[in-house]
Design a protein around this motif. Structure first.
Motif, short mmCIF file in Angstrom:
data_model
loop_
_atom_site.label_atom_id
_atom_site.label_comp_id
_atom_site.label_asym_id
_atom_site.label_seq_id
_atom_site.Cartn_x
_atom_site.Cartn_y
_atom_site.Cartn_z
N ALA A 194 3.35 3.03 3.73
CA ALA A 194 4.49 3.95 3.21
C ALA A 194 5.14 2.66 2.23
CB ALA A 194 5.41 4.48 3.95
N TYR A 195 5.48 2.76 0.99
CA TYR A 195 6.24 2.00 0.27
C TYR A 195 7.28 2.53 -0.85
CZ TYR A 195 3.18 2.31 -4.11
OH TYR A 195 2.54 2.96 -5.17
N TRP A 196 8.00 1.63 -0.99
CA TRP A 196 9.03 1.95 -2.16
C TRP A 196 9.41 0.87 -2.79
CZ3 TRP A 196 9.16 2.77 3.17
CH2 TRP A 196 9.41 4.04 3.79
N ARG A 201 7.44 -2.14 2.02
CA ARG A 201 6.27 -1.62 2.51
C ARG A 201 5.93 -1.70 4.25
NH1 ARG A 201 2.24 -5.80 1.80
NH2 ARG A 201 2.10 -5.99 4.03
N ILE A 202 5.67 -0.27 4.61
CA ILE A 202 5.53 -0.15 5.94
C ILE A 202 3.91 0.00 6.04
CG2 ILE A 202 5.95 1.26 8.09
CD1 ILE A 202 8.65 1.63 6.94
N ASN A 203 3.25 -0.65 6.98
CA ASN A 203 1.66 -0.32 6.96
C ASN A 203 1.56 -0.31 8.68
OD1 ASN A 203 2.01 -3.48 6.24
ND2 ASN A 203 0.30 -3.52 7.73
N SER A 204 0.50 0.42 8.91
CA SER A 204 0.32 0.70 10.35
C SER A 204 -1.25 1.17 10.47
CB SER A 204 1.08 1.91 11.02
OG SER A 204 0.84 2.04 12.38
N ASN A 205 -1.76 1.16 12.00
CA ASN A 205 -3.11 1.36 11.84
C ASN A 205 -2.90 2.88 12.46
OD1 ASN A 205 -1.84 0.90 14.24
ND2 ASN A 205 -3.45 0.14 15.53
N ARG A 206 -1.84 3.56 12.35
CA ARG A 206 -1.54 5.01 12.90
C ARG A 206 -1.03 5.75 11.67
NH1 ARG A 206 1.63 5.83 18.30
NH2 ARG A 206 1.43 7.76 17.48
N PRO A 207 -1.38 6.93 11.38
CA PRO A 207 -0.76 7.51 10.27
C PRO A 207 0.74 7.48 10.50
CG PRO A 207 -2.34 8.84 11.29
CD PRO A 207 -2.24 7.77 12.16
N ILE A 208 1.50 7.14 9.37
CA ILE A 208 2.94 7.28 9.20
C ILE A 208 3.56 8.40 9.82
CG2 ILE A 208 4.81 6.81 7.69
CD1 ILE A 208 2.99 4.40 7.65
N ASP A 209 3.21 9.61 9.54
CA ASP A 209 4.05 10.87 9.97
C ASP A 209 3.81 10.98 11.64
OD1 ASP A 209 1.05 11.37 10.22
OD2 ASP A 209 1.37 13.25 9.21
N GLU A 210 2.93 10.23 12.14
CA GLU A 210 2.75 10.10 13.60
C GLU A 210 3.75 9.12 14.38
OE1 GLU A 210 -1.16 9.41 15.30
OE2 GLU A 210 -2.12 11.12 14.22
N SER A 255 3.19 -4.22 -10.69
CA SER A 255 1.84 -4.61 -10.75
C SER A 255 1.27 -5.03 -9.35
CB SER A 255 1.65 -5.60 -11.73
OG SER A 255 2.29 -6.84 -11.64
N HIS A 256 2.33 -5.27 -8.39
CA HIS A 256 1.97 -5.68 -7.11
C HIS A 256 1.93 -4.75 -5.92
CE1 HIS A 256 0.93 -9.89 -8.56
NE2 HIS A 256 2.02 -9.79 -9.10
N THR A 257 2.10 -3.75 -6.43
CA THR A 257 1.95 -2.70 -5.38
C THR A 257 0.60 -2.37 -4.59
OG1 THR A 257 1.34 -0.76 -6.68
CG2 THR A 257 3.64 -1.09 -6.66
N PRO A 258 0.52 -1.77 -3.38
CA PRO A 258 -0.97 -1.66 -2.75
C PRO A 258 -1.88 -0.88 -3.58
CG PRO A 258 1.00 -1.25 -1.04
CD PRO A 258 1.29 -1.30 -2.51
N ASP A 259 -1.25 0.13 -4.32
CA ASP A 259 -2.19 0.80 -5.34
C ASP A 259 -3.03 -0.15 -6.31
OD1 ASP A 259 -0.86 2.66 -4.26
OD2 ASP A 259 -0.45 3.73 -6.21
N VAL A 260 -2.32 -1.44 -6.50
CA VAL A 260 -3.02 -2.38 -7.52
C VAL A 260 -3.62 -3.40 -6.68
CG1 VAL A 260 -2.71 -4.09 -9.41
CG2 VAL A 260 -1.50 -1.84 -9.33
#
Length: 235
Positions: free
Chosen positions: A155-157, A198-207, A105-110
């Motif tokens: 990106a998160y797991w 969780r990995i977050n970035s100001n650039r797209p993860i695939d880049e 219940s504490h994922t970024p989606d929520v």
């Protein structure tokens, strides 16, 4: 017939309660995490500024976060070079430490959406296959979120034992039926250790995925929790 169904229901209920009592009192899940979590993530890399970050803006808020999440250990570290910033957050719960549904219940989606971020499903990916140097990692949940003209790529797991735990629900909402549905997926053995990465970035993860910095981060995370168990060899 009605009497039979009543007896059958009682037997099922008693069996479920017995299994639940067994897992609570006698089931001992495997623990793979040992040592200090902070020491298991890269802390130096040429050309990058690496900083330890608080889990919340103030000490009082941090105490609140720790009280709600009840994790065993957690770390949030940022990696910055030029105009690129990568944030890495890892939380760990020992076996029997935290109900699975509360971690989910504490994922970024929520949480992010409830904090004012807008999720863009058309730019997001669900159960995205990932590899590191040709070897598979657990599939990732990829999200694009924006707030006040700023976009973050995430990106998160959520790793439960040796499985990925995923609950599909509307952005900003937690599925109240999830505790019941997961019984049919994971059974009553939901007290295994858990990691949330969780990995977050100001650039797209695939880049940034194949950049040396990101590869170094992923190596540490793969060793820690993101490598799925090997499939048994076919006879």
């Amino acid at each position: 017939m009605r009497k039979f169904l009543l007896i059958f229901g009682i037997v099922i209920a008693l069996g479920s309660l017995s299994a639940l009592a067994y897992t609570t009192l006698f089931y001992t899940p495997t623990k793979t995490m040992h040592g200090d979590l902070k020491e298991q993530l890269v802390s130096e890399f040429d050309g990058w500024e690496i900083e330890e970050q608080p889990l919340a803006e103030t000490e009082a808020m941090q105490e609140t976060v720790e009280g709600i999440l009840n994790f065993s250990q957690a770390v949030y570290r940022t990696y910055q070079r030029g105009g690129t910033t990568i944030g890495v957050y890892v939380a760990y719960w020992e076996p029997k430490m935290m109900p699975v549904r509360l971690v989910q219940s504490h994922t970024p989606d929520v949480c992010w959406v409830r904090s004012g971020w807008e999720m863009h499903p058309e730019e997001s990916g669900f159960s995205v296959n990932c590899q590191l140097e040709g070897q598979p990692l657990f599939p990732a949940e990829m999200r694009t979120l924006s707030k006040s003209n700023h976009t973050e790529y995430v990106a998160y797991w959520h790793v439960l034992g040796d499985h990925i735990y995923v609950n599909r629900s509307k952005a900003g909402q937690w599925d109240r039926w999830d505790p019941i549905k997961t019984l049919f997926v994971y059974g009553l053995h939901q007290q295994r250790e858990q990691f949330f990465v969780r990995i977050n970035s100001n650039r797209p993860i695939d880049e940034i995925w194949d950049t040396p910095m990101m590869q170094e981060i992923l190596k540490d995370l793969a060793d820690l929790t993101l490598t799925p168990p090997e499939a048994p060899e076919q006879a």
